[in-house]
Write a protein that holds these residues in place. Structure first.
Motif, PDB file in Angstrom:
ATOM      1  N   LEU A 177      -0.559   2.050   6.371  1.00 33.96           N
ATOM      2  CA  LEU A 177      -0.032   3.343   5.960  1.00 33.96           C
ATOM      3  C   LEU A 177       1.145   3.724   6.855  1.00 33.96           C
ATOM      4  O   LEU A 177       1.175   3.398   8.041  1.00 33.96           O
ATOM      5  CB  LEU A 177      -1.107   4.422   6.042  1.00 33.96           C
ATOM      6  CG  LEU A 177      -2.257   4.321   5.029  1.00 33.96           C
ATOM      7  CD1 LEU A 177      -3.344   5.339   5.350  1.00 33.96           C
ATOM      8  CD2 LEU A 177      -1.750   4.494   3.602  1.00 33.96           C
ATOM      9  N   ALA A 178       2.105   4.411   6.259  1.00 31.10           N
ATOM     10  CA  ALA A 178       3.270   4.888   6.996  1.00 31.10           C
ATOM     11  C   ALA A 178       3.703   6.222   6.403  1.00 31.10           C
ATOM     12  O   ALA A 178       3.456   6.506   5.229  1.00 31.10           O
ATOM     13  CB  ALA A 178       4.413   3.876   6.924  1.00 31.10           C
ATOM     14  N   VAL A 179       4.360   7.036   7.217  1.00 31.51           N
ATOM     15  CA  VAL A 179       4.896   8.320   6.754  1.00 31.51           C
ATOM     16  C   VAL A 179       6.394   8.346   7.011  1.00 31.51           C
ATOM     17  O   VAL A 179       6.856   8.042   8.121  1.00 31.51           O
ATOM     18  CB  VAL A 179       4.203   9.508   7.450  1.00 31.51           C
ATOM     19  CG1 VAL A 179       4.934  10.818   7.149  1.00 31.51           C
ATOM     20  CG2 VAL A 179       2.750   9.618   6.995  1.00 31.51           C
ATOM     21  N   LEU A 180       7.145   8.708   5.969  1.00 33.29           N
ATOM     22  CA  LEU A 180       8.589   8.857   6.039  1.00 33.29           C
ATOM     23  C   LEU A 180       8.945  10.339   6.020  1.00 33.29           C
ATOM     24  O   LEU A 180       8.177  11.170   5.522  1.00 33.29           O
ATOM     25  CB  LEU A 180       9.271   8.175   4.847  1.00 33.29           C
ATOM     26  CG  LEU A 180       8.868   6.746   4.507  1.00 33.29           C
ATOM     27  CD1 LEU A 180       9.606   6.283   3.259  1.00 33.29           C
ATOM     28  CD2 LEU A 180       9.159   5.816   5.676  1.00 33.29           C
ATOM     29  N   THR A 188      18.371  11.976  -4.292  1.00 35.24           N
ATOM     30  CA  THR A 188      18.182  10.738  -3.534  1.00 35.24           C
ATOM     31  C   THR A 188      18.725  10.938  -2.130  1.00 35.24           C
ATOM     32  O   THR A 188      19.792  11.525  -1.958  1.00 35.24           O
ATOM     33  CB  THR A 188      18.897   9.564  -4.207  1.00 35.24           C
ATOM     34  OG1 THR A 188      18.503   9.483  -5.575  1.00 35.24           O
ATOM     35  CG2 THR A 188      18.560   8.251  -3.507  1.00 35.24           C
ATOM     36  N   ALA A 189      17.998  10.471  -1.146  1.00 32.28           N
ATOM     37  CA  ALA A 189      18.435  10.636   0.239  1.00 32.28           C
ATOM     38  C   ALA A 189      17.884   9.498   1.083  1.00 32.28           C
ATOM     39  O   ALA A 189      16.930   8.801   0.692  1.00 32.28           O
ATOM     40  CB  ALA A 189      17.978  11.983   0.791  1.00 32.28           C
ATOM     41  N   LEU A 190      18.495   9.307   2.248  1.00 35.48           N
ATOM     42  CA  LEU A 190      17.995   8.327   3.210  1.00 35.48           C
ATOM     43  C   LEU A 190      16.801   8.905   3.946  1.00 35.48           C
ATOM     44  O   LEU A 190      16.754  10.100   4.251  1.00 35.48           O
ATOM     45  CB  LEU A 190      19.093   7.968   4.215  1.00 35.48           C
ATOM     46  CG  LEU A 190      20.224   7.084   3.695  1.00 35.48           C
ATOM     47  CD1 LEU A 190      21.356   7.039   4.705  1.00 35.48           C
ATOM     48  CD2 LEU A 190      19.713   5.685   3.415  1.00 35.48           C
ATOM     49  N   ALA A 191      15.825   8.047   4.251  1.00 35.46           N
ATOM     50  CA  ALA A 191      14.610   8.483   4.937  1.00 35.46           C
ATOM     51  C   ALA A 191      14.524   7.801   6.299  1.00 35.46           C
ATOM     52  O   ALA A 191      15.131   6.757   6.541  1.00 35.46           O
ATOM     53  CB  ALA A 191      13.378   8.145   4.113  1.00 35.46           C
ATOM     54  N   ARG A 192      13.780   8.421   7.195  1.00 36.17           N
ATOM     55  CA  ARG A 192      13.476   7.785   8.471  1.00 36.17           C
ATOM     56  C   ARG A 192      11.959   7.671   8.609  1.00 36.17           C
ATOM     57  O   ARG A 192      11.203   8.427   7.994  1.00 36.17           O
ATOM     58  CB  ARG A 192      14.066   8.563   9.642  1.00 36.17           C
ATOM     59  CG  ARG A 192      13.437   9.910   9.903  1.00 36.17           C
ATOM     60  CD  ARG A 192      14.200  10.659  10.995  1.00 36.17           C
ATOM     61  NE  ARG A 192      13.534  11.892  11.387  1.00 36.17           N
ATOM     62  CZ  ARG A 192      12.708  12.014  12.416  1.00 36.17           C
ATOM     63  NH1 ARG A 192      12.430  10.940  13.169  1.00 36.17           N
ATOM     64  NH2 ARG A 192      12.147  13.159  12.717  1.00 36.17           N
ATOM     65  N   VAL A 193      11.515   6.727   9.425  1.00 33.59           N
ATOM     66  CA  VAL A 193      10.089   6.487   9.622  1.00 33.59           C
ATOM     67  C   VAL A 193       9.568   7.436  10.697  1.00 33.59           C
ATOM     68  O   VAL A 193      10.057   7.434  11.830  1.00 33.59           O
ATOM     69  CB  VAL A 193       9.816   5.025  10.024  1.00 33.59           C
ATOM     70  CG1 VAL A 193       8.315   4.788  10.147  1.00 33.59           C
ATOM     71  CG2 VAL A 193      10.424   4.068   9.020  1.00 33.59           C
ATOM     72  N   ILE A 194       8.564   8.246  10.348  1.00 31.65           N
ATOM     73  CA  ILE A 194       7.913   9.127  11.313  1.00 31.65           C
ATOM     74  C   ILE A 194       6.844   8.358  12.085  1.00 31.65           C
ATOM     75  O   ILE A 194       6.721   8.463  13.297  1.00 31.65           O
ATOM     76  CB  ILE A 194       7.271  10.326  10.594  1.00 31.65           C
ATOM     77  CG1 ILE A 194       8.346  11.192   9.960  1.00 31.65           C
ATOM     78  CG2 ILE A 194       6.419  11.156  11.556  1.00 31.65           C
ATOM     79  CD1 ILE A 194       9.269  11.827  10.946  1.00 31.65           C
ATOM     80  N   ALA A 195       6.047   7.576  11.354  1.00 28.02           N
ATOM     81  CA  ALA A 195       4.989   6.777  11.978  1.00 28.02           C
ATOM     82  C   ALA A 195       4.593   5.672  11.016  1.00 28.02           C
ATOM     83  O   ALA A 195       4.644   5.844   9.795  1.00 28.02           O
ATOM     84  CB  ALA A 195       3.778   7.642  12.319  1.00 28.02           C
ATOM     85  N   SER A 196       4.186   4.559  11.574  1.00 24.74           N
ATOM     86  CA  SER A 196       3.722   3.433  10.764  1.00 24.74           C
ATOM     87  C   SER A 196       2.579   2.745  11.496  1.00 24.74           C
ATOM     88  O   SER A 196       2.665   2.494  12.701  1.00 24.74           O
ATOM     89  CB  SER A 196       4.857   2.435  10.519  1.00 24.74           C
ATOM     90  OG  SER A 196       4.422   1.374   9.683  1.00 24.74           O
ATOM     91  N   ASP A 197       1.512   2.463  10.737  1.00 32.24           N
ATOM     92  CA  ASP A 197       0.295   1.909  11.327  1.00 32.24           C
ATOM     93  C   ASP A 197      -0.132   0.671  10.553  1.00 32.24           C
ATOM     94  O   ASP A 197      -0.698   0.789   9.469  1.00 32.24           O
ATOM     95  CB  ASP A 197      -0.815   2.968  11.287  1.00 32.24           C
ATOM     96  CG  ASP A 197      -2.137   2.454  11.820  1.00 32.24           C
ATOM     97  OD1 ASP A 197      -2.129   1.853  12.911  1.00 32.24           O
ATOM     98  OD2 ASP A 197      -3.164   2.638  11.141  1.00 32.24           O
ATOM     99  N   ILE A 240      10.789  16.911   3.681  1.00 29.11           N
ATOM    100  CA  ILE A 240       9.658  16.351   2.943  1.00 29.11           C
ATOM    101  C   ILE A 240       9.073  15.178   3.725  1.00 29.11           C
ATOM    102  O   ILE A 240       9.816  14.343   4.240  1.00 29.11           O
ATOM    103  CB  ILE A 240      10.093  15.840   1.549  1.00 29.11           C
ATOM    104  CG1 ILE A 240      10.930  16.899   0.828  1.00 29.11           C
ATOM    105  CG2 ILE A 240       8.886  15.436   0.705  1.00 29.11           C
ATOM    106  CD1 ILE A 240      10.215  18.187   0.571  1.00 29.11           C
ATOM    107  N   LYS A 241       7.739  15.116   3.805  1.00 29.50           N
ATOM    108  CA  LYS A 241       7.073  13.953   4.392  1.00 29.50           C
ATOM    109  C   LYS A 241       6.370  13.180   3.279  1.00 29.50           C
ATOM    110  O   LYS A 241       5.725  13.784   2.415  1.00 29.50           O
ATOM    111  CB  LYS A 241       6.076  14.379   5.468  1.00 29.50           C
ATOM    112  CG  LYS A 241       6.755  14.899   6.731  1.00 29.50           C
ATOM    113  CD  LYS A 241       5.758  15.260   7.809  1.00 29.50           C
ATOM    114  CE  LYS A 241       6.493  15.788   9.043  1.00 29.50           C
ATOM    115  NZ  LYS A 241       5.549  16.198  10.119  1.00 29.50           N
TER     116      LYS A 241
END
Length: 511
Positions: A159-162, A145-154, A112-113
């Motif tokens: 805005l950012a996508v996890l 529930t799960a841990l997320a990582r950062v795909i991109a952050s601006d 999931i993003k």
């Protein structure tokens, strides 16, 4: 008599908007119902339709909104669900660094993003993995529930996508659904929006809550501080935000806003309380075409690039436009006070003392308007500029834009590259980073591309290339963008000669 549909709708309105607003609605309802008892009440039908839309959005929000908690200390528990609940439970003593919401923008099986606000992750960045103690926890409406990582952050768009993995989620299960973006969102005052949240409701009640908001104003600014030069401000300091009224003061950053057609129309980014402490206003990032372009770049893990003209803009005074034979009505415009040599503006024919009136059909009244609208167009693409030139009248000019120089990339995250490294070499637009430019005011655009990364012990490193150098030609061909560089290199198999801006000639060996 008023129908049962009206009573149901009004009771819902009362919970969402309060007693003052409900009195206005009741007055209209009674006025309409008084026509004839035999005639169907159109007001009741409209209220019922609004009710149906809100109910549909509530169901969608349960599948498309997630809660996010960022920890800042090492936690003893290892189960993500337990950690998340403790972080949002004040009695646990494990308070989070930040709490907010996120919007599901892509579902690929169990992967999931999620789109959220970049400032929510301030204590987690600059690396996608964060520090050993910092972790991002995401809980969906499925209660996973799960841990997320950062795909991109601006940081410029906030805005950012996890990315998060929910192993239990089956492909096409429909339990988690990506939002639908509007084909072309044109915000208007008075538009109703459903607000889906909050993180605490998911943590406590296992269900996302819903409110009814109203777009009360447009083109709001995140900060009124004018001390920062206009080219260094964020997009939202330049007037992009929606002002949304009637939302609860507990509304969090990352709250999902849907229009009555169920389309993703905005993402709440901040709450402001004016002088009147009884009034709370939410500000939201609208999903207009320019913002959707940014979201799509972030979903792919890319750095977001913004367009750049290469001029010094100044907002005109109203009297400076008086007497000009304008085809477009305007109170103020932007005066070009300086044009950088070799810039996109100069190459397109823009001159000093031109009045810029429009960019891509959007009126330009201030220098903030200009920087915002140019920035929303990616470099390498063309923007249509309408300007007025003394003694010549209005002109329509197409400008192929350069790249806005990033002034601070310390919180920028990009985990993917649009182009793979070529022989260990990565390049960017010549104005990609401010620190590589010769002078702060960019009096002259550099030619070529700038070296942005060199892999150690690679063929590029062996050729002597270093970060910050400018390559003006390769294989005898002039280049001015990463696209041009890779188009040329795609055809090269052997040794490749390259000319640097310093005058040096180098040979990049074949693998």
């Amino acid at each position: 008599m008023m129908t049962m549909q009206i009573f149901r709708a009004l009771s819902w309105f009362h919970r969402s908007l309060g007693s003052k607003t409900i009195l206005v609605i009741m007055a209209f309802a009674f006025a309409n119902s008084a026509r004839t008892e035999a005639q169907e009440n159109p007001w009741a039908r409209q209220l019922q339709q609004l009710e149906f839309s809100m109910q549909a959005n509530a169901e969608l929000g349960q599948k498309s909104f997630v809660a996010i908690a960022v920890s800042q200390t090492e936690l003893q528990q290892t189960d993500p669900g337990t950690v998340f609940e403790n972080l949002l439970n004040p009695e646990s003593g494990q308070l989070p660094a930040s709490v907010g919401g996120g919007v599901v923008v892509d579902v690929q099986g169990s992967s999931i993003k999620i789109l959220t606000t970049a400032h929510l992750l301030d204590r987690f960045l600059p690396t996608p993995e964060g520090s050993p103690a910092s972790k991002i926890y995401v809980r969906a409406g499925t209660q996973e529930t799960a841990l997320a990582r950062v795909i991109a952050s601006d940081p410029r768009s906030d805005l950012a996508v996890l990315q998060v993995e929910f192993p239990r989620l089956e492909k096409s299960s429909g339990e988690i659904v990506a939002v639908r973006f509007p084909k072309k969102f044109n915000p208007r005052k008075g538009t109703f929006l459903s607000a889906i949240g909050t993180p605490w409701s998911i943590a406590k009640d296992r269900s996302s809550s819903i409110q009814l908001g109203l777009i009360s104003n447009l083109s709001r600014r995140q900060s009124q501080d004018n001390s920062t030069p206009v080219v260094e401000r964020t997009l939202h300091d330049l007037g992009t935000l929606l002002e949304v009224s009637h939302l609860d003061p507990q509304t969090s950053s990352g709250t999902l806003l849907l229009n009555l057609d169920g389309e993703f129309s905005g993402l709440v980014t901040s709450i402001a309380t004016p002088d009147d402490q009884r009034v709370t206003t939410s500000y939201a990032i609208p999903m207009t075409p320019g913002i959707v372009r940014i979201v799509n770049e972030l979903k792919q893990g890319y750095e977001v690039n913004y367009g750049f003209l290469g001029i010094s803009p100044e907002t005109s005074r109203p009297e400076e436009l008086q007497g000009l034979d304008l085809n477009h009505e305007a109170e103020t415009a932007v005066i070009v006070s300086r044009v950088a040599r070799n810039s996109p503006a100069e190459k397109s024919g823009i001159q000093r003392e031109d009045f810029i009136l429009q960019v891509n059909g959007t009126p330009i009244g201030t220098n903030s308007d200009l920087v915002r609208e140019i920035g929303l167009v990616p470099p390498g693409e063309s923007a249509e500029v309408v300007l007025y030139r003394l003694n010549e009248g209005e002109k329509r000019i197409s400008v192929r834009l350069g790249k806005w120089p990033i002034y601070d990339d310390s919180k920028l995250v990009a985990t993917q590259r649009k182009f793979p490294a070529w022989r260990g070499l990565e390049v960017d637009y010549p104005t990609g980073r401010r620190r590589y430019l010769r002078d702060r005011f960019l009096s002259e655009f550099p030619n070529g591309v700038v070296v942005s990364h060199v892999e150690p012990d690679s063929l590029a490193a062996q050729a002597g290339l270093q970060v910050g150098q400018f390559i003006q030609s390769v294989a005898g061909q002039m280049i001015n963008s990463p696209e041009e560089f890779h188009a040329v290199m795609k055809e090269q198999n052997g040794k490749v000669p390259a000319s640097l801006a310093s005058g040096a000639e180098i040979i990049i060996e074949a693998p």
